[in-house]
Scaffold this motif. Structure first.
Motif, PDB file in Angstrom:
ATOM      1  N   HIS A 108       0.846  -1.195   0.000  1.00 50.75           N
ATOM      2  CA  HIS A 108       0.000   0.000   0.000  1.00 50.75           C
ATOM      3  C   HIS A 108       0.881   1.244   0.000  1.00 50.75           C
ATOM      4  O   HIS A 108       1.991   1.230   0.538  1.00 50.75           O
ATOM      5  CB  HIS A 108      -0.961   0.016   1.197  1.00 50.75           C
ATOM      6  CG  HIS A 108      -0.302   0.161   2.530  1.00 50.75           C
ATOM      7  ND1 HIS A 108       0.199   1.366   2.992  1.00 50.75           N
ATOM      8  CD2 HIS A 108      -0.061  -0.731   3.523  1.00 50.75           C
ATOM      9  CE1 HIS A 108       0.711   1.205   4.191  1.00 50.75           C
ATOM     10  NE2 HIS A 108       0.581  -0.069   4.535  1.00 50.75           N
ATOM     11  N   PRO A 109       0.382   2.331  -0.580  1.00 46.96           N
ATOM     12  CA  PRO A 109       1.082   3.601  -0.477  1.00 46.96           C
ATOM     13  C   PRO A 109       0.818   4.239   0.883  1.00 46.96           C
ATOM     14  O   PRO A 109       0.189   3.628   1.758  1.00 46.96           O
ATOM     15  CB  PRO A 109       0.474   4.423  -1.617  1.00 46.96           C
ATOM     16  CG  PRO A 109      -0.909   3.879  -1.767  1.00 46.96           C
ATOM     17  CD  PRO A 109      -0.810   2.416  -1.424  1.00 46.96           C
ATOM     18  N   ASP A 110       1.257   5.473   1.058  1.00 45.21           N
ATOM     19  CA  ASP A 110       1.014   6.183   2.311  1.00 45.21           C
ATOM     20  C   ASP A 110      -0.480   6.364   2.560  1.00 45.21           C
ATOM     21  O   ASP A 110      -1.274   6.497   1.620  1.00 45.21           O
ATOM     22  CB  ASP A 110       1.685   7.560   2.285  1.00 45.21           C
ATOM     23  CG  ASP A 110       3.200   7.473   2.296  1.00 45.21           C
ATOM     24  OD1 ASP A 110       3.732   6.430   2.725  1.00 45.21           O
ATOM     25  OD2 ASP A 110       3.845   8.448   1.855  1.00 45.21           O
ATOM     26  N   ARG A 162      -1.639   9.243  -4.504  1.00 45.87           N
ATOM     27  CA  ARG A 162      -0.295   8.926  -4.986  1.00 45.87           C
ATOM     28  C   ARG A 162       0.072   7.476  -4.654  1.00 45.87           C
ATOM     29  O   ARG A 162      -0.168   7.020  -3.543  1.00 45.87           O
ATOM     30  CB  ARG A 162       0.753   9.843  -4.348  1.00 45.87           C
ATOM     31  CG  ARG A 162       0.558  11.321  -4.612  1.00 45.87           C
ATOM     32  CD  ARG A 162       1.636  12.140  -3.908  1.00 45.87           C
ATOM     33  NE  ARG A 162       1.769  11.793  -2.489  1.00 45.87           N
ATOM     34  CZ  ARG A 162       1.002  12.267  -1.528  1.00 45.87           C
ATOM     35  NH1 ARG A 162       0.024  13.122  -1.823  1.00 45.87           N
ATOM     36  NH2 ARG A 162       1.187  11.894  -0.275  1.00 45.87           N
ATOM     37  N   GLY A 163       0.692   6.795  -5.609  1.00 44.06           N
ATOM     38  CA  GLY A 163       1.307   5.512  -5.304  1.00 44.06           C
ATOM     39  C   GLY A 163       0.487   4.284  -5.606  1.00 44.06           C
ATOM     40  O   GLY A 163       0.897   3.176  -5.236  1.00 44.06           O
TER      41      GLY A 163
END
Length: 217
Positions: A108-110, A162-163
């Motif tokens: 997972h991203p932030d 994002r990400g």
């Protein structure tokens, strides 16, 4: 008569700080009686008294061989199963569990704001939600895309954060049938704040209600 839930929160990997708030939220659901456990022996006993078993941000290997057998038999015979958030980070060594849930966590991203795109408003978990639902979470990526083997209810809009790593088709919430049982999974629910959010609580309640089936089932 209240339907009984067995809420399992054992972790042998990452442990979410939100677990106590999540358990409290399930205990507050009208029409349900939630029994909380972190003891794997609780899954070795007969599960038929429960309308559904809930894996609530479990992680790692959390069941004994006997517990695995009990859970599989319970679902195949018509028991409900609910997976919340890190339930997808669970029982990597048990192939049946991956099939049961529909997909396994990859990364997972932030933690950040983004948008959930609701695909299916014909399910109790999503019928109250807007077509585009702003939310803040970890936006789980999965090792495989479960579409085609599950009924996708909502997906992530990767352009809104994002990400993301799955692209335009990024399921986040789904349901499926396993044997005679019903399975509901939501990737949302990382933070304690989710468990005071009315839309998320209605989402979780709707999915649990669907998996548990009618009273007296």
């Amino acid at each position: 008569m209240a339907r009984r839930l067995l809420v399992h929160t054992r972790t042998t990997g990452y442990r979410h700080d939100s677990i106590p708030d999540a358990v409290a939220a399930l205990r507050a659901f009208d029409g349900f009686e939630a029994e909380h456990t972190e003891d794997p022996a609780a899954l070795e006993r007969p599960l038929e008294p429960y309308a559904a078993v809930v894996f609530l941000s479990t992680s790692g290997e959390v069941l004994t061989p006997a517990g695995r057998e009990r859970l599989a038999a319970y679902v195949e015979r018509g028991g409900g199963f609910v997976g919340v958030h890190a339930a997808a980070c669970t029982e990597y060594d048990w192939p049946y569990y991956g099939e049961l849930l529909g997909a396994r966590f990859a990364r997972h991203p932030d933690y950040q704001p983004g948008r959930v795109l609701v695909e299916d408003h014909g399910h109790p978990a999503t019928r109250h939600l807007p077509a585009v639902w702003p939310f803040t979470d970890e936006w789980y990526d999965f090792r495989t895309n479960p579409r085609g083997t599950v009924r996708v209810l909502a997906r992530a809009d990767e352009s809104s954060y994002r990400g993301g790593g799955m692209g335009a088709d990024h399921p986040l919430v789904w349901c499926r049938e396993q044997g005679r049982g019903r399975v509901f999974y939501t990737a949302l629910g990382h933070a304690s704040e989710a468990y005071t959010d009315p839309d998320f609580l209605a989402h979780l309640r709707g999915g649990t209600d669907w998996a548990a089936g009618p009273a007296g089932r």
